[in-house]
Design a protein around this motif. Structure first.
Motif, PDB file in Angstrom:
ATOM      1  N   CYS A 570       0.839  -1.210   0.000  1.00  0.00           N
ATOM      2  CA  CYS A 570       0.000   0.000   0.000  1.00  0.00           C
ATOM      3  C   CYS A 570       0.869   1.254   0.000  1.00  0.00           C
ATOM      4  N   ALA A 571       1.990   1.225   0.752  1.00  0.00           N
ATOM      5  CA  ALA A 571       2.913   2.357   0.714  1.00  0.00           C
ATOM      6  C   ALA A 571       3.547   2.491  -0.668  1.00  0.00           C
ATOM      7  N   TYR A 572       3.796   1.376  -1.328  1.00  0.00           N
ATOM      8  CA  TYR A 572       4.311   1.410  -2.705  1.00  0.00           C
ATOM      9  C   TYR A 572       3.309   2.073  -3.646  1.00  0.00           C
ATOM     10  N   LEU A 573       2.024   1.785  -3.462  1.00  0.00           N
ATOM     11  CA  LEU A 573       1.005   2.430  -4.288  1.00  0.00           C
ATOM     12  C   LEU A 573       1.008   3.938  -4.069  1.00  0.00           C
ATOM     13  N   VAL A 574       1.186   4.365  -2.821  1.00  0.00           N
ATOM     14  CA  VAL A 574       1.238   5.796  -2.530  1.00  0.00           C
ATOM     15  C   VAL A 574       2.442   6.435  -3.219  1.00  0.00           C
ATOM     16  N   SER A 575       3.583   5.748  -3.214  1.00  0.00           N
ATOM     17  CA  SER A 575       4.812   6.343  -3.733  1.00  0.00           C
ATOM     18  C   SER A 575       4.964   6.192  -5.239  1.00  0.00           C
ATOM     19  N   SER A 576       4.522   5.057  -5.801  1.00  0.00           N
ATOM     20  CA  SER A 576       4.815   4.766  -7.211  1.00  0.00           C
ATOM     21  C   SER A 576       3.591   4.662  -8.103  1.00  0.00           C
ATOM     22  N   ALA A 577       2.403   4.509  -7.552  1.00  0.00           N
ATOM     23  CA  ALA A 577       1.193   4.401  -8.375  1.00  0.00           C
ATOM     24  C   ALA A 577       0.039   5.157  -7.731  1.00  0.00           C
ATOM     25  N   PRO A 578       0.224   6.437  -7.416  1.00  0.00           N
ATOM     26  CA  PRO A 578      -0.848   7.183  -6.725  1.00  0.00           C
ATOM     27  C   PRO A 578      -2.100   7.360  -7.555  1.00  0.00           C
ATOM     28  N   GLU A 579      -1.984   7.217  -8.882  1.00  0.00           N
ATOM     29  CA  GLU A 579      -3.164   7.378  -9.726  1.00  0.00           C
ATOM     30  C   GLU A 579      -4.179   6.267  -9.519  1.00  0.00           C
ATOM     31  N   LEU A 580      -3.780   5.171  -8.887  1.00  0.00           N
ATOM     32  CA  LEU A 580      -4.699   4.063  -8.632  1.00  0.00           C
ATOM     33  C   LEU A 580      -5.421   4.200  -7.296  1.00  0.00           C
ATOM     34  N   LEU A 581      -5.134   5.234  -6.543  1.00  0.00           N
ATOM     35  CA  LEU A 581      -5.745   5.450  -5.231  1.00  0.00           C
ATOM     36  C   LEU A 581      -6.864   6.487  -5.319  1.00  0.00           C
ATOM     37  N   PRO A 582      -7.727   6.565  -4.298  1.00  0.00           N
ATOM     38  CA  PRO A 582      -8.906   7.451  -4.401  1.00  0.00           C
ATOM     39  C   PRO A 582      -8.569   8.927  -4.543  1.00  0.00           C
ATOM     40  N   GLU A 583      -7.559   9.420  -3.807  1.00  0.00           N
ATOM     41  CA  GLU A 583      -7.247  10.845  -3.860  1.00  0.00           C
ATOM     42  C   GLU A 583      -6.523  11.197  -5.161  1.00  0.00           C
ATOM     43  N   HIS A 584      -6.485  12.497  -5.447  1.00  0.00           N
ATOM     44  CA  HIS A 584      -5.775  12.946  -6.642  1.00  0.00           C
ATOM     45  C   HIS A 584      -4.287  12.643  -6.490  1.00  0.00           C
ATOM     46  N   SER A 585      -3.667  12.212  -7.570  1.00  0.00           N
ATOM     47  CA  SER A 585      -2.269  11.775  -7.503  1.00  0.00           C
ATOM     48  C   SER A 585      -1.338  12.908  -7.079  1.00  0.00           C
ATOM     49  N   TYR A 586      -1.654  14.151  -7.464  1.00  0.00           N
ATOM     50  CA  TYR A 586      -0.803  15.278  -7.085  1.00  0.00           C
ATOM     51  C   TYR A 586      -0.844  15.501  -5.582  1.00  0.00           C
ATOM     52  N   ASP A 587      -2.046  15.462  -5.000  1.00  0.00           N
ATOM     53  CA  ASP A 587      -2.165  15.627  -3.550  1.00  0.00           C
ATOM     54  C   ASP A 587      -1.469  14.487  -2.813  1.00  0.00           C
ATOM     55  N   THR A 588      -1.569  13.291  -3.355  1.00  0.00           N
ATOM     56  CA  THR A 588      -0.927  12.133  -2.730  1.00  0.00           C
ATOM     57  C   THR A 588       0.589  12.288  -2.722  1.00  0.00           C
ATOM     58  N   ARG A 589       1.147  12.733  -3.836  1.00  0.00           N
ATOM     59  CA  ARG A 589       2.608  12.929  -3.912  1.00  0.00           C
ATOM     60  C   ARG A 589       3.065  14.006  -2.930  1.00  0.00           C
ATOM     61  N   LEU A 590       2.335  15.099  -2.862  1.00  0.00           N
ATOM     62  CA  LEU A 590       2.709  16.169  -1.937  1.00  0.00           C
ATOM     63  C   LEU A 590       2.672  15.679  -0.493  1.00  0.00           C
ATOM     64  N   LEU A 591       1.637  14.901  -0.154  1.00  0.00           N
ATOM     65  CA  LEU A 591       1.523  14.380   1.206  1.00  0.00           C
ATOM     66  C   LEU A 591       2.690  13.455   1.529  1.00  0.00           C
ATOM     67  N   LEU A 592       3.010  12.544   0.620  1.00  0.00           N
ATOM     68  CA  LEU A 592       4.115  11.607   0.862  1.00  0.00           C
ATOM     69  C   LEU A 592       5.444  12.347   1.005  1.00  0.00           C
ATOM     70  N   GLU A 593       5.695  13.299   0.140  1.00  0.00           N
ATOM     71  CA  GLU A 593       6.961  14.024   0.201  1.00  0.00           C
ATOM     72  C   GLU A 593       7.078  14.818   1.502  1.00  0.00           C
ATOM     73  N   GLY A 594       5.961  15.365   1.981  1.00  0.00           N
ATOM     74  CA  GLY A 594       5.990  16.070   3.257  1.00  0.00           C
ATOM     75  C   GLY A 594       6.287  15.142   4.421  1.00  0.00           C
ATOM     76  N   VAL A 595       5.652  13.958   4.434  1.00  0.00           N
ATOM     77  CA  VAL A 595       5.899  12.995   5.504  1.00  0.00           C
ATOM     78  C   VAL A 595       7.337  12.483   5.427  1.00  0.00           C
ATOM     79  N   GLN A 596       7.843  12.260   4.212  1.00  0.00           N
ATOM     80  CA  GLN A 596       9.240  11.842   4.064  1.00  0.00           C
ATOM     81  C   GLN A 596      10.191  12.877   4.641  1.00  0.00           C
ATOM     82  N   SER A 597       9.929  14.133   4.346  1.00  0.00           N
ATOM     83  CA  SER A 597      10.783  15.199   4.867  1.00  0.00           C
ATOM     84  C   SER A 597      10.747  15.230   6.395  1.00  0.00           C
ATOM     85  N   GLU A 598       9.558  15.068   6.971  1.00  0.00           N
ATOM     86  CA  GLU A 598       9.422  15.055   8.434  1.00  0.00           C
ATOM     87  C   GLU A 598      10.142  13.850   9.032  1.00  0.00           C
ATOM     88  N   ALA A 599      10.025  12.695   8.384  1.00  0.00           N
ATOM     89  CA  ALA A 599      10.667  11.479   8.893  1.00  0.00           C
ATOM     90  C   ALA A 599      12.186  11.567   8.780  1.00  0.00           C
TER      91      ALA A 599
END
Length: 712
Positions: A570-599
């Motif tokens: 599921c984390a792979y889908l968020v990082s590499s295939a966000p277009e297959l998830l319910p939210e817009h892929s752009y919002d998903t990428r921004l969210l992941l990159e923000g969490v990565q930066s925090e981590a």
């Protein structure tokens, strides 16, 4: 003095090489090299083109893409160089004819991506031009060729033209635009008006009674299931022939029926891709089709097999030069026999077996061996392509439907043995049976070890670099497939983004998400995935010492395998295939990159996996913090609660495994049909299989699972 002599020597060598390349022998050598390269490209296209979906490695996919892009330009340039040659060599025209035939047999792949799927007209036109060019080349050699070779080559050229004509005819009959408009409209009208009324309420999904889903026989007229030409799923299951025996003991007969079922499901799924509504989605009959039909018994592999074959048809429809079940293979068989016989006659002709070039002919000594190699290669590739056609699922469906329509075939043992043999074999796989794996905390730790975070790169590019270096693929474990099957069988109507698993295990209160920072919206599906991905990793870290003493194959290790595999997927889908998830892929990428930066900031200085949890403990919750800090802190907190407050380790990992199955099923429904079809080009994803399965169960809109308590 020595330096001047060295420059003079290099200059002389360059002039000599240039003169040799411009000489007749040099030009012949260039043609031989180009013929060799063209043959290699076409061989890759034939042998690896259709099988690329069963291979996850990047090298074969790159080879197929390169061959598709370069094969036609290479052949065009080579034939043009043959025409402009100022010398004579009768073997050149042999190479031209067989290059043309090789170009015609490389039809296992029509497109590499969805954007290329409408380029068949350009490809056919290009091949038509090569037919003209080779004909001109033949005419220029007509006076110098021996009579027997002249007859064989003109016959081969004519067969190339016939192959091109048959390809044009097949493209017209199986044209995607026509199918997506006419046939989809007929199927849509039939499903909305007749199927559920004809079947009535007297249906049984276990025996497919009342399921009049169309397998074959529809034409340019409204569909009538009682028409003898129309073959439905119900008719296939009611067929009394041995080949399609209704006995559950005969697994081979069940598989043959399932091929027809997959084809009917492919038509229903293709209707959705054509933009038509699924009017039967809310019927109990539709839900029972999956829950009572596909999920019946204990054979979890059947559910996956039926969907794999269905998506195989979908792949062929968009990316391969598939053959419509309306077409007969008799012309193909006759043409194949004629081409093989003529090619063998050319291979064993005196001009090839006892080749003695005339004194006025330019030759290299390699030309005769190249001629023999090209002919043998063509015979191998043409035979492989023909076998692919004969043993394709499209041909199997056509023959099985004829078997249903013709009761006289039931009493012909020889024919039935032939059909059994044909249905038993398949030359390529349906997909690579693998899942991507990406763990957020482990990825950030990897960046600490490699020093990626120290590079002066934009934060978004740094996140991309970390993901590509820390994403891997693994074979899909049977335990995961079994867990998804069991959940679907027992909880198909209770998927609620993890809420059902929390309620079932009695931990809804202690594992409910804590209050979010002010001015933040409700938790999205992607946020839940990231939170529970962190929680699963934290729980795994805290349980590591206890798990080491467990024997292999224990329930704990099996449930842990399911939980960690699906969490990373599921984390792979968020990082590499966000277009297959319910939210817009752009919002998903921004969210992941923000969490990565925090981590990365939280794990700064951490160089070992054992130190991850201690670094996370230092991160404190803040009511005014960003959503990225909230996800990190909440994930750590839930991981601690699962590890410390769950009754036992078995229940702990059993709960996490069930939770991740529910989360994956929750995000599987999607309106982005194009995204799933595009992923099929490279083998497909597990979520695409679940998306197709839920579509046939009536789960077609993502908002159904968000707004309501139950999805069905």
């Amino acid at each position: 003095m020595e330096r001047g002599e060295e420059k003079l020597s290099v200059r002389n060598a360059t002039r000599a090489a240039t003169a040799w390349v411009a000489s007749p022998v040099g030009r012949l050598a260039r043609i031989e090299v180009l013929v060799t390269i063209s043959c290699c490209l076409l061989a890759v296209l034939v042998l690896l083109g259709s099988g690329r979906r069963a291979n996850r490695r990047a090298t074969p996919r790159l080879a197929v893409w390169s061959a598709l892009m370069l094969s036609y330009p290479a052949v065009s340039y080579t034939i043009g160089l043959m025409q402009s040659a100022s010398f004579r060599n009768e073997l050149i025209v042999v190479w031209g004819c067989f290059l043309l035939l090789l170009l015609g047999c490389a039809d296992g792949i029509a497109a590499y991506t969805l954007n290329d799927s409408d380029q068949q007209a350009r490809t056919i036109l290009n091949q038509g031009l090569q037919v003209v060019y080779v004909f001109i080349l033949l005419l220029s050699y007509v006076g110098a060729l021996p009579l027997h070779l002249k007859v064989l080559l003109f016959l081969l050229w004519a067969l190339s033209g016939i192959k091109l004509g048959m390809r044009v005819r097949s493209s017209i009959l199986a044209g995607r635009d026509s199918v997506l408009t006419v046939e989809n409209k007929l199927i849509a009208d039939y499903m909305s008006n007749k199927e559920h009324t004809e079947g009535g309420r007297d249906y049984d999904a276990a025996t497919m009674k009342g399921y009049k889903y169309v397998v074959a026989g529809e034409a340019d007229r409204p569909i009538d299931p009682s028409h003898p030409e129309i073959v439905t799923v119900e008719k296939v299951w009611q067929c009394q022939g041995i080949l399609l025996s209704s006995s559950d003991v005969d697994a081979a007969a069940r598989r043959r029926k399932d091929i027809c079922l997959s084809f009917a499901m492919f038509k229903l799924l293709r209707r959705r891709l054509g933009g038509f509504p699924l009017t039967e989605a809310r019927l109990n009959k539709t839900r029972d089709f999956v829950k009572v039909g596909l999920l019946a018994g204990e054979d979890h592999e059947r559910m996956y097999r039926v969907i794999e074959v269905e998506l195989g048809f979908l792949f062929d429809f968009y990316y391969a030069r598939y053959r419509s079940p309306k077409e007969t293979l008799i012309p193909d068989m006759l043409l194949f026999a004629a081409v093989v016989v003529t090619s063998l006659c050319t291979l064993f002709s005196p001009a090839v077996v006892d080749h003695r070039p005339p004194s006025n002919t330019v030759a290299t000594g390699f030309d005769i061996w190249l001629t023999r190699t090209v002919i043998v290669l063509f015979l191998v590739l043409e035979s492989f392509q023909f076998l692919m056609l004969v043993f394709s699922d499209w041909h199997k469906v056509k023959m099985l439907c004829r078997y249903v329509r013709e009761p006289s075939w039931h009493s012909r043992p020889g024919l039935q043995r032939m059909l059994k043999l044909m249905c038993r074999f398949r030359l390529i796989g349906y997909w690579n049976n693998s899942v991507g794996q990406y763990s957020l905390l482990s990825a950030c730790l990897h960046s600490q070890r490699k020093g990626v975070w120290r590079l002066p790169l934009p934060w978004w590019f740094m996140g991309f670099l970390i993901r590509t270096r820390t994403t891997r693929h693994r074979n899909l474990p049977e335990e995961v497939k079994r867990s998804i099957y069991v959940f679907l069988k027992n909880g198909l109507a209770r998927v609620r983004y993890g809420e059902y698993s929390l309620e079932k295990n009695g931990v809804l209160n202690i594992l409910r998400l804590s209050a979010r920072p002010t001015k933040l919206q409700a938790t999205s599906a992607v946020e839940r995935i990231l939170i529970w991905n962190i929680a699963t990793q934290v729980c795994d870290l805290l349980s590591q010492g206890q798990l080491g003493s467990e024997p292999s194959g224990s329930p704990i290790k099996k449930e842990r395998l399911v939980a960690t595999t699906l969490s990373a997927y599921c984390a792979y889908l968020v990082s590499s295939a966000p277009e297959l998830l319910p939210e817009h892929s752009y919002d998903t990428r921004l969210l992941l990159e923000g969490v990565q930066s925090e981590a990365r900031e939280a794990l700064k200085g951490c160089l070992s996996r054992d130190g991850i949890y201690h670094k996370l403990q230092a991160v404190q919750a803040d009511p005014a913090a960003s959503v990225h800090r909230y996800i990190l802190v909440e994930g750590r907190r839930l991981g601690e609660v699962v590890h410390n407050d769950m009754p036992s380790m078995v229940n702990r990992w059993e709960f996490l495994a069930e939770l991740w199955v529910e989360l994956l099923l929750s995000v599987a429904p999607s309106d982005n049909m194009t995204g799933h079809v595009q992923k099929l080009a490279n083998g497909g994803e597990l979520i695409t299989h679940l998306w197709a399965l839920l579509t046939h169960a009536g789960v077609v809109e993502k908002r159904t699972m968000i707004a309501e308590s139950y999805i069905v």
